[in-house]
Write a protein that holds these residues in place. Structure first.
Motif, PDB file in Angstrom:
ATOM      1  N   ILE A 186       0.863  -1.192   0.000  1.00 58.50           N
ATOM      2  CA  ILE A 186       0.000   0.000   0.000  1.00 58.50           C
ATOM      3  C   ILE A 186       0.889   1.228   0.000  1.00 58.50           C
ATOM      4  CG2 ILE A 186      -1.653   1.380   1.341  1.00 58.50           C
ATOM      5  CD1 ILE A 186      -2.869  -1.102   0.069  1.00 58.50           C
ATOM      6  N   VAL A 187       0.573   2.138  -0.824  1.00 53.34           N
ATOM      7  CA  VAL A 187       1.277   3.428  -0.821  1.00 53.34           C
ATOM      8  C   VAL A 187       0.618   4.329   0.211  1.00 53.34           C
ATOM      9  CG1 VAL A 187       1.898   5.459  -2.159  1.00 53.34           C
ATOM     10  CG2 VAL A 187       1.834   3.220  -3.260  1.00 53.34           C
ATOM     11  N   LEU A 188       1.436   4.843   1.097  1.00 54.74           N
ATOM     12  CA  LEU A 188       0.903   5.750   2.128  1.00 54.74           C
ATOM     13  C   LEU A 188       1.019   7.182   1.590  1.00 54.74           C
ATOM     14  CD1 LEU A 188       2.587   3.999   5.171  1.00 54.74           C
ATOM     15  CD2 LEU A 188       0.137   4.027   4.627  1.00 54.74           C
ATOM     16  N   LYS A 189      -0.052   7.648   0.995  1.00 56.37           N
ATOM     17  CA  LYS A 189       0.038   8.929   0.277  1.00 56.37           C
ATOM     18  C   LYS A 189      -0.047  10.120   1.197  1.00 56.37           C
ATOM     19  CE  LYS A 189      -1.401   7.249  -4.194  1.00 56.37           C
ATOM     20  NZ  LYS A 189      -2.402   7.255  -5.256  1.00 56.37           N
ATOM     21  N   ASN A 190      -0.350   9.830   2.433  1.00 61.08           N
ATOM     22  CA  ASN A 190      -0.493  10.962   3.353  1.00 61.08           C
ATOM     23  C   ASN A 190       0.635  11.009   4.378  1.00 61.08           C
ATOM     24  OD1 ASN A 190      -3.109  12.279   2.544  1.00 61.08           O
ATOM     25  ND2 ASN A 190      -3.762  10.158   2.782  1.00 61.08           N
ATOM     26  N   ILE A 191       1.797  10.480   3.985  1.00 59.01           N
ATOM     27  CA  ILE A 191       3.000  10.637   4.817  1.00 59.01           C
ATOM     28  C   ILE A 191       3.830  11.721   4.139  1.00 59.01           C
ATOM     29  CG2 ILE A 191       5.075   9.549   5.745  1.00 59.01           C
ATOM     30  CD1 ILE A 191       2.684   8.196   6.903  1.00 59.01           C
ATOM     31  N   PHE A 192       4.119  12.771   4.898  1.00 64.14           N
ATOM     32  CA  PHE A 192       4.835  13.912   4.308  1.00 64.14           C
ATOM     33  C   PHE A 192       6.103  14.168   5.090  1.00 64.14           C
ATOM     34  CE2 PHE A 192       1.189  14.744   1.790  1.00 64.14           C
ATOM     35  CZ  PHE A 192       0.065  14.608   2.594  1.00 64.14           C
ATOM     36  N   PHE A 193       7.174  14.526   4.369  1.00 60.35           N
ATOM     37  CA  PHE A 193       8.470  14.830   5.001  1.00 60.35           C
ATOM     38  C   PHE A 193       8.844  16.251   4.684  1.00 60.35           C
ATOM     39  CE2 PHE A 193       9.540  10.583   6.272  1.00 60.35           C
ATOM     40  CZ  PHE A 193       8.905   9.760   5.361  1.00 60.35           C
ATOM     41  N   ASP A 194       9.614  16.824   5.534  1.00 63.25           N
ATOM     42  CA  ASP A 194      10.183  18.128   5.181  1.00 63.25           C
ATOM     43  C   ASP A 194      11.060  17.962   3.944  1.00 63.25           C
ATOM     44  OD1 ASP A 194      10.636  19.416   8.591  1.00 63.25           O
ATOM     45  OD2 ASP A 194       8.923  19.479   7.193  1.00 63.25           O
TER      46      ASP A 194
ATOM     47  N   ILE B 146       9.357  13.789   9.583  1.00 68.28           N
ATOM     48  CA  ILE B 146       7.948  13.567   9.228  1.00 68.28           C
ATOM     49  C   ILE B 146       7.155  14.810   9.575  1.00 68.28           C
ATOM     50  CG2 ILE B 146       5.889  12.171   9.687  1.00 68.28           C
ATOM     51  CD1 ILE B 146       7.820   9.884  10.485  1.00 68.28           C
ATOM     52  N   ARG B 147       6.348  15.249   8.639  1.00 67.17           N
ATOM     53  CA  ARG B 147       5.551  16.461   8.871  1.00 67.17           C
ATOM     54  C   ARG B 147       4.295  16.111   9.669  1.00 67.17           C
ATOM     55  NH1 ARG B 147       6.502  20.956   6.529  1.00 67.17           N
ATOM     56  NH2 ARG B 147       4.319  21.490   6.389  1.00 67.17           N
ATOM     57  N   PRO B 148       3.787  17.047  10.392  1.00 65.72           N
ATOM     58  CA  PRO B 148       2.634  16.781  11.261  1.00 65.72           C
ATOM     59  C   PRO B 148       1.408  16.281  10.496  1.00 65.72           C
ATOM     60  CG  PRO B 148       3.597  18.928  11.781  1.00 65.72           C
ATOM     61  CD  PRO B 148       4.304  18.426  10.564  1.00 65.72           C
TER      62      PRO B 148
ATOM     63  N   LYS C 292       3.778  -8.558   9.925  1.00 61.49           N
ATOM     64  CA  LYS C 292       5.023  -7.792   9.918  1.00 61.49           C
ATOM     65  C   LYS C 292       5.070  -7.056   8.606  1.00 61.49           C
ATOM     66  CE  LYS C 292       7.632 -11.030  12.789  1.00 61.49           C
ATOM     67  NZ  LYS C 292       8.732 -11.958  12.898  1.00 61.49           N
ATOM     68  N   ILE C 293       5.657  -5.864   8.668  1.00 60.84           N
ATOM     69  CA  ILE C 293       5.653  -5.037   7.448  1.00 60.84           C
ATOM     70  C   ILE C 293       7.033  -4.475   7.170  1.00 60.84           C
ATOM     71  CG2 ILE C 293       3.234  -4.387   7.692  1.00 60.84           C
ATOM     72  CD1 ILE C 293       4.286  -1.616   8.700  1.00 60.84           C
ATOM     73  N   GLU C 294       7.193  -4.148   5.902  1.00 60.55           N
ATOM     74  CA  GLU C 294       8.390  -3.419   5.499  1.00 60.55           C
ATOM     75  C   GLU C 294       7.951  -2.017   5.112  1.00 60.55           C
ATOM     76  OE1 GLU C 294      11.478  -4.782   2.269  1.00 60.55           O
ATOM     77  OE2 GLU C 294      10.206  -3.183   1.402  1.00 60.55           O
ATOM     78  N   LEU C 295       8.609  -1.000   5.711  1.00 57.94           N
ATOM     79  CA  LEU C 295       8.331   0.383   5.343  1.00 57.94           C
ATOM     80  C   LEU C 295       9.345   0.774   4.284  1.00 57.94           C
ATOM     81  CD1 LEU C 295       6.260   2.431   6.460  1.00 57.94           C
ATOM     82  CD2 LEU C 295       6.600   0.512   8.002  1.00 57.94           C
ATOM     83  N   GLY C 296       8.893   0.961   3.078  1.00 61.69           N
ATOM     84  CA  GLY C 296       9.818   1.315   1.999  1.00 61.69           C
ATOM     85  C   GLY C 296       9.629   2.753   1.612  1.00 61.69           C
TER      86      GLY C 296
ATOM     87  N   ASP D 119      16.391   5.950   2.630  1.00 60.48           N
ATOM     88  CA  ASP D 119      16.722   5.085   3.749  1.00 60.48           C
ATOM     89  C   ASP D 119      16.401   5.782   5.065  1.00 60.48           C
ATOM     90  OD1 ASP D 119      19.603   3.494   5.096  1.00 60.48           O
ATOM     91  OD2 ASP D 119      17.791   2.504   4.323  1.00 60.48           O
ATOM     92  N   SER D 120      16.824   7.050   5.120  1.00 57.39           N
ATOM     93  CA  SER D 120      16.548   7.835   6.344  1.00 57.39           C
ATOM     94  C   SER D 120      15.066   7.983   6.581  1.00 57.39           C
ATOM     95  CB  SER D 120      17.148   9.243   6.210  1.00 57.39           C
ATOM     96  OG  SER D 120      18.519   9.195   5.983  1.00 57.39           O
ATOM     97  N   ARG D 121      14.377   8.161   5.552  1.00 47.64           N
ATOM     98  CA  ARG D 121      12.936   8.416   5.693  1.00 47.64           C
ATOM     99  C   ARG D 121      12.203   7.159   6.146  1.00 47.64           C
ATOM    100  NH1 ARG D 121      11.384  12.559   0.654  1.00 47.64           N
ATOM    101  NH2 ARG D 121      12.135  14.452   1.768  1.00 47.64           N
TER     102      ARG D 121
END
Lengths: 349, 717
Positions: B607-615, B621-623, B643-647, B664-666
């Motif tokens: 699943i693509v998490l379209k509502n995860i935002f980074f600076d 991670i943005r609020p 169990k999941i992989e966050l890519g 990677d950092s994100r």
């Protein structure tokens, strides 16, 4: 069997349609709805659906209680619905909410004018002009009211202001010409009429007015030309057709005059004026019996046709019906034909 | 030549035939010997009477000339001299005429006789014209009488021609009479006046007053009260007082008659009081405007005709009183009286010698004693060297009507009008044709209103001799009145059309984005009922929750502009689906079709998490990501075994190495967040993929945006 299947299809389709209904999420703001109601009201007003317009504006002002534009437009709708009290109340509310709106004062003036309250009309126009001295319509209406009060000199001043604000204000130019004409400044009136038609050459009634002014100024061929132009634009403009007949009469072309009057009658068989005008031709031809018959017809069609009584009096006098001629002239005088007074004095005493 | 002779004969033969006189030679009447003899005898008898009558006539003319120093100006002036002999001549001459109508002299005599007795009679012109045709030189005054007959018949041009011919004769005479020449010249002027005046006739009605006033006898000299209710006039009828005739003219003596109106109609006239009418001549000379004073003319042999005044006392008239010497004279003739409206002035006519010629008009003022003072000639503005008569002062006090043989008369007396302005009489104005004609027109009175006049005339169509007529002045031709109409004012008909409407308002919140689509099972494609969560990412608030249609899987969401929306589609047993719509304030209406295929919670589902935002350029991670992360946490909590992989993925901008490090950092940031929220670290794997696994093109912004993503993949269930 076929019918059953058809019905089934229909039912199925309807069912699908019903089930297919989705919940539509709509976000609504009451103020926005009020504005939409206002716009809907305006649309209805423009389509002359005045009762509908009132409803919309009412919905609007229930929410937007200080929306002066809605009150102003609702007033206009009430005017059309002939509800003077409501119209005046609304326009006053609009003015209370927005006292520096010149157009609202103008509308108030017109509302009062529509309901025949001339004093209030004038004071509202004055207030409008205080806010906006070059308000062309307010100046125009000031001129109009002064004209109606026969104060032609002042009327000209205000019409001129309207024209200064809008040099193409054809109606103001026309009306100013009319005021000049009333002051017997025929040259001035003719100049204005010609100016008006040079701006808008489709206004047949202005050509007619120009023709009549030429006629008053005894320029009969020009009068005939102007009437003819009016008729070119609007061939069924009987006013101009009749007037052209009169100009032909004055120009001693009785044949052409007769043709014009007959033409009026062919289109409007109950035209009292045309019958009377044919009677005038008969008088010129000294056919007094015919003149009497024609003017009688004119009177039968319009018992207030003073000119017809006047002409019939002349015919009766020449037919030696002395009592009858005096009765007719007295009636003509009663109906405002002041020229009959001389005849009464010289014949009926 | 033959042609010429023929033409000559054709030209002269007709005139020869017309003008050929037949003399009294028996050879001219073969086979009519007895008739000729008889006719000849009658001719002689008639000629004898004619000659006697003519002698009287010529004597009268001489005497008139001598007395008046002018020729008789009107037919009446000749007083029908010789009439008795002329009447006696008529019958025998007519007999002779019946036998031989082509005798020029006979025609002349008959014409002359008719002229003396009745010039307007057609016989007059017939005989004089015949005489002129048959024998133009039969008498040297033929042209004169013929001219005057034409004149009296208003044949102006013919009259002028004949007058001029006579003038030629007079001027060639050895002993020409200057007065005769003056007379002819005056008559030519009169014809020219007549021509001019009759070319523009006055608009009048002329009505005979009818049988209650007029008879076959002469009626003339009308006088009316100002209100036209009473008329008095002179008549010479067979019921005259005394029943006698004047031997001079063989007509009954004059008497005064009176009539009054009843319901607008004249009643039968009666003789006036016996106090007024005598067995001699009693004629109306004038009447006061109120009808209380009547002036009578009486012609006693001793006074040449004088004026008398009688007053209405009660219902009767007092015996007339002779007016004083300031008015009447012994030697001269006074007639016609008119009182001014205030009775302070009296105008009258006299032929006394002190005048300007003939009869003149005089005026007397009332003195303090109530007597008429010395008379005064009213002067040359009115009086001429010819005669004036028939004075009438209108009750308006300034208009005088009178008759004159001078001024621009068209023959004999004509009626004139003059207005007094600043004490001076204005130029007299001829009342015109048909009020005036070529013969005498006298004694004209006008109603108080000025609308009508009354006069006497012998015109044809009456009851006989002179009759009294009423003239109604019509004034100038009345111009007919036309009906015309203009549309003078442009907007008078419809003022409310000018009311100013306020303009439409721009409704600001109308911008929306519509998101719609169908939610299905990713594997089976079956429509799914799922809940759709609408989140305001900026506020981290769930705005609304909807459901898709259970049967069709259809959903529709409206997203007003101006927010950053997170949309999560959820159903138990399935991984949630995430969408993001960041709509600025000015975002226009748009419609998105987004079908969502929900994936079951299975290993490998991503699943693509379209509502995860980074600076930007960071792993912070943005609020706004909070809700999405909460959904992930909830999923992990509800499915504790997975169990999941966050890519984390980037687009292709930047170096591979950089992108790898960033991603990677994100991913580690997300994992750390989840761990911080209580998710066991063992369940989470963070992996940065950099730009190695694009899901869209990197050539476009939209494609690059899609490639920049955070995903989670179920690695173990």
């Amino acid at each position: 069997m076929k019918n059953f299947l058809f019905l089934l299809t229909v039912v199925f389709t309807l069912t699908l349609s019903a089930q297919d209904t989705v919940k539509v999420a709509a976000l609504t703001d009451p103020n926005l709805q009020a504005e939409q109601d206002y716009n809907n009201g305006l649309a209805a007003l423009n389509k002359k659906e005045y009762a509908v317009a009132v409803d919309f504006f009412t919905k609007c002002v229930t929410v937007k209680t200080t929306f002066d534009k809605a009150f102003s437009n609702r007033a206009i709708a009430y005017v059309q619905l002939k509800n003077s009290e409501a119209a005046i109340a609304d326009i006053n509310t609009a003015l209370k909410l927005n006292p520096i709106n010149a157009d609202n004062y103008f509308n108030k003036a017109l509302i009062y004018y529509a309901f025949n309250k001339k004093d209030s009309t004038t004071s509202s126009l004055d207030q409008c002009l205080k806010i906006k001295a070059d308000h062309q319509e307010a100046n125009y209406y000031k001129g109009l009211i002064l004209f109606e009060d026969a104060d032609y000199k002042e009327a000209i001043l205000y019409y001129s202001k309207a024209i200064d604000a809008n040099p193409n204000y054809v109606f103001a130019i026309n009306d100013r010409a009319a005021a000049k004409r009333e002051m017997k400044d025929y040259a001035g009136a003719i100049a204005d009429y010609n100016k008006a038609v040079s701006i808008d050459d489709k206004q047949f009634f202005i050509y007619n007015n120009l023709g009549s002014t030429y006629r008053l100024n005894k320029e009969f061929p020009k009068a005939i030309e102007a009437y003819s132009k009016a008729l070119q634009i609007k061939p069924d403009y009987l006013l101009a057709l009749n007037n052209r007949g009169a100009a032909n009469f004055d120009n001693n072309n009785l044949k052409a005059a007769s043709a014009d009057f007959e033409s009026v009658l062919s289109k409007d068989p109950k035209n009292s004026g045309a019958y009377n005008n044919l009677a005038s031709i008969a008088l010129k031809n000294k056919d007094y019996k015919k003149a009497k018959d024609l003017s009688t017809k004119a009177i039968d069609l319009d018992a207030k046709n003073g000119a017809a009584f006047y002409n019939r009096g002349i015919a009766k006098q020449m037919l030696r019906e002395e009592e009858g001629c005096c009765t007719d002239w007295k009636k003509a005088l009663e109906l405002g034909v002041t020229g009959a007074k001389l005849f009464i004095n010289s014949t009926c005493n | 030549m033959k042609k010429l002779i023929t033409l000559f004969l054709i030209a002269i033969i007709p005139s020869f035939i017309i003008s050929q006189e037949v003399t009294w030679d028996k050879d001219n009447f073969p086979g009519k010997k007895e008739e000729f003899k008889n006719a000849r005898k009658q001719l002689d008898i008639g000629t004898e009477f004619y000659s006697q009558g003519r002698g009287e006539f010529d004597d009268f003319k001489k005497a008139y000339l001598s007395t008046n120093k002018m020729m008789p100006m009107s037919h009446h002036d000749y007083r029908m001299s010789g009439i008795t002999n002329f009447r006696d001549a008529l019958a025998p001459l007519n007999t002779a005429y019946a036998f031989n109508p082509k005798d020029g002299r006979l025609n002349y005599m008959l014409g002359f006789i008719w002229w003396v007795s009745d010039p307007a009679n057609p016989q007059t012109l017939k005989h004089l014209e015949a005489a002129n045709q048959l024998h133009p030189n039969v008498e040297n005054d033929l042209n004169y009488w013929l001219a005057w007959t034409y004149h009296l018949n208003s044949k102006w041009d013919e009259a002028i021609t004949k007058y001029k011919e006579h003038l030629t004769f007079l001027s060639q005479k050895a002993k020409s009479n200057a007065l005769e020449i003056e007379d002819v010249n005056k008559k030519i002027d009169e014809c020219n006046n007549g021509k001019k005046l009759s070319a523009t006739p006055e608009r009048v009605f002329v009505d005979n007053l009818g049988p209650n006033i007029n008879t076959s006898f002469p009626e003339y000299g009308p006088a009316i009260t100002a209100d036209e209710e009473t008329i008095m006039y002179t008549a010479r009828r067979d019921n005259t007082t005394g029943g006698k005739k004047d031997e001079g003219d063989n007509k009954y003596f004059e008497d005064v008659y009176v009539s009054t109106k009843l319901n607008g109609k004249w009643q039968p006239a009666k003789l006036l009081s016996k106090n007024v009418n005598t067995e001699s001549h009693d004629a109306v000379a004038g009447l006061s405007p109120d009808g209380s004073k009547l002036y009578i003319y009486r012609d006693l042999s001793s006074d040449n005709g004088d004026l008398y005044e009688t007053v209405l006392f009660g219902a009767d008239w007092e015996p007339p009183v002779h007016m004083n010497k300031n008015i009447n004279t012994k030697k001269y003739h006074e007639n016609t009286v008119s009182l001014s409206f205030d009775s302070r002035q009296l105008y009258f006519v006299s032929n006394k010698e002190s005048g300007l010629g003939g009869s003149d008009i005089y005026v007397c003022e009332l003195d303090p004693k109530g007597e008429w003072g010395v008379s005064k000639n009213i002067g040359p503005d009115i009086n001429t060297k010819y005669s004036e008569d028939g004075v009438f002062m209108h009750p308006d006090g300034v208009t005088m009507y009178f008759s004159s043989k001078g001024h621009n008369t068209m023959g004999g007396y004509d009626i004139f009008k003059s207005t007094l302005v600043n004490g001076k009489w204005g130029k007299p104005e001829n009342l015109g044709y048909p009020i005036n004609g070529p013969d005498d027109d006298v004694f004209f009175v006008v109603s108080g209103s000025g609308n009508r006049g009354y006069f006497a005339s012998a015109k044809t169509g009456g009851y006989g001799d002179q009759d009294i007529y009423k003239i109604t002045f019509l004034g100038p031709e009345k111009q007919p009145l036309l009906n015309t109409q203009d549309q003078l004012l442009a907007l008078a008909a419809n003022p409310v059309s000018n009311l100013k409407t306020e303009n439409a308002v721009e409704i600001k919140a109308a911008k929306v984005t519509i998101l719609k689509g169908v939610i299905t099972d990713a594997k089976t494609n079956q429509p799914l009922e799922a809940s759709i969560e609408l989140v305001d990412n900026d506020k981290n608030q769930v705005i609304a929750t909807f459901k898709s249609n259970s049967s069709s899987g259809k959903y529709l969401v409206t997203l007003p502009s101006g927010k950053n929306y997170g949309i999560a589609v959820k159903r138990d047993g399935y991984l949630f689906h995430s969408e993001n719509f960041n709509l600025p304030d000015n975002a226009d209406f748009q419609e998105y079709n987004k079908d969502v295929a929900l994936k079951k919670i299975e290993v490998g589902s991503t699943i693509v998490l379209k509502n995860i935002f980074f600076d930007f350029d960071k792993a912070t991670i943005r609020p706004e990501s909070a809700n999405e992360l909460e959904r992930l946490i909830k999923l992990l909590n509800e499915n504790p075994t997975i169990k999941i992989e966050l890519g984390s993925h980037t687009d292709s901008k930047g170096s591979d190495d950089y992108n790898m490090k960033l991603s990677d950092s994100r991913s580690k940031s997300v994992v750390d967040y989840l761990i911080g929220k209580g998710i066991a670290a063992a369940r989470l794997t963070a992996k940065g993929y950099g730009e190695t696994k694009p899901i869209d093109t990197n050539e476009t912004d939209a494609g690059r945006q899609n490639n920049r993503r955070t995903e989670f993949k179920i690695t173990e269930k």
